[in-house]
Design a protein around this motif. Structure first.
Motif, PDB file in Angstrom:
ATOM      1  N   VAL A 156       2.703   1.802  -3.257  1.00 43.80           N
ATOM      2  CA  VAL A 156       1.574   2.494  -4.400  1.00 43.80           C
ATOM      3  C   VAL A 156       1.508   3.716  -4.077  1.00 43.80           C
ATOM      4  O   VAL A 156       1.282   4.438  -5.031  1.00 43.80           O
ATOM      5  N   ARG A 208      -1.651  -5.679  -7.418  1.00 42.70           N
ATOM      6  CA  ARG A 208      -2.543  -4.658  -7.110  1.00 42.70           C
ATOM      7  C   ARG A 208      -3.367  -5.079  -5.945  1.00 42.70           C
ATOM      8  O   ARG A 208      -3.712  -6.453  -5.970  1.00 42.70           O
ATOM      9  N   TYR A 245       3.199   1.953  -7.933  1.00 38.47           N
ATOM     10  CA  TYR A 245       3.173   0.429  -8.099  1.00 38.47           C
ATOM     11  C   TYR A 245       4.119  -0.012  -7.208  1.00 38.47           C
ATOM     12  O   TYR A 245       4.799   0.611  -6.431  1.00 38.47           O
ATOM     13  N   LEU A 296      -5.038  -9.463  -2.795  1.00 38.16           N
ATOM     14  CA  LEU A 296      -4.358  -8.782  -4.027  1.00 38.16           C
ATOM     15  C   LEU A 296      -4.574  -9.440  -5.218  1.00 38.16           C
ATOM     16  O   LEU A 296      -4.800 -10.699  -5.248  1.00 38.16           O
ATOM     17  N   TYR A 354      -2.262 -10.626  -8.123  1.00 43.62           N
ATOM     18  CA  TYR A 354      -0.863 -10.789  -8.732  1.00 43.62           C
ATOM     19  C   TYR A 354      -0.506 -11.710  -9.921  1.00 43.62           C
ATOM     20  O   TYR A 354      -1.256 -12.736 -10.147  1.00 43.62           O
ATOM     21  N   THR A 376      -6.663  -5.599  -3.733  1.00 38.02           N
ATOM     22  CA  THR A 376      -7.918  -5.618  -3.725  1.00 38.02           C
ATOM     23  C   THR A 376      -8.893  -4.792  -2.831  1.00 38.02           C
ATOM     24  O   THR A 376      -7.938  -4.105  -1.855  1.00 38.02           O
ATOM     25  N   ASP A 394      -2.677 -13.559  -2.789  1.00 39.32           N
ATOM     26  CA  ASP A 394      -3.501 -13.394  -4.157  1.00 39.32           C
ATOM     27  C   ASP A 394      -4.536 -14.599  -3.875  1.00 39.32           C
ATOM     28  O   ASP A 394      -5.731 -14.159  -4.079  1.00 39.32           O
ATOM     29  N   TYR A 423       0.944  -1.222   0.176  1.00 44.08           N
ATOM     30  CA  TYR A 423      -0.029  -0.039  -0.020  1.00 44.08           C
ATOM     31  C   TYR A 423       0.753   1.447  -0.021  1.00 44.08           C
ATOM     32  O   TYR A 423       0.611   2.197  -0.752  1.00 44.08           O
ATOM     33  N   GLY A 439       2.569  -7.269 -12.388  1.00 48.23           N
ATOM     34  CA  GLY A 439       2.548  -6.427 -11.056  1.00 48.23           C
ATOM     35  C   GLY A 439       1.737  -6.902  -9.949  1.00 48.23           C
ATOM     36  O   GLY A 439       1.078  -8.130 -10.216  1.00 48.23           O
TER      37      GLY A 439
END
Length: 177
Positions: A62, A106, A67, A97, A99, A108, A92, A59, A104
């Protein structure tokens, strides 16, 4: 003596047999508290302190640069890249998140919510420590150690106390930064 001075209250031998009834009750309550603290909380049973650290770092990365990569995470958490990959895959699978290898990471909505909650806890704890005279570095180190372990109700009460302390700095007999 001010609010945060410590008085020596050593009580001798520490032998359970010499405890009074009140002391035995407190000891029994303490043992129950330890057991409860080590029983998974319904809200956090699917994540560990380490998982929360990863979410927090992702977090922050980002937020600061747009990123996060496994290399970045590896550097910030001082762990090997394969360890990061393994944890990112776990996050993931847990829905915290998304992946995609070589593409990359990200968070959720759930991952963001957890990371923001941890960040808020950290901020509250660090601010409390600074208000009682702890230096910035130590305040952040201590907050990092505690942020994963406090009950939400304790954090709410601590937030109220911090507001009171900030609005009434004269209640403390210490220097403020």
């Amino acid at each position: 003596m001010n609010l945060f001075d410590v008085e020596d209250v050593s009580s001798g031998s520490g032998v359970i047999g010499s405890m009074g009834d009140d002391e035995v009750i407190r000891e029994s309550t303490r043992l129950k508290s330890i057991r409860n603290a080590n029983t998974s909380n319904k809200d956090t049973k699917d994540r560990t302190t380490r998982m929360e650290d990863y979410l927090e770092v992702i977090y922050e990365l980002v937020q600061s640069k747009g990123y996060a990569t496994t290399v970045d995470i590896s550097q910030y958490l001082n762990v090997s890249s394969p360890s990061v990959t393994k944890m990112v895959q776990r996050l993931d699978e847990a829905g915290m998140l998304i992946y995609e290898k070589y593409r990359g990471i990200r968070l959720t909505e759930r991952g963001i919510s957890i990371a923001v909650g941890i960040r808020t806890r950290h901020g509250t704890l660090a601010e409390f420590f600074r208000l009682i005279g702890v230096d910035e570095k130590t305040a952040n180190e201590d907050a990092e150690g505690l942020e994963h372990h406090l009950h939400p109700e304790s954090i709410k009460k601590l937030e109220k106390l911090v507001k009171i302390m900030k609005n009434n700095p004269d209640i403390l007999d210490i220097d403020h930064p």
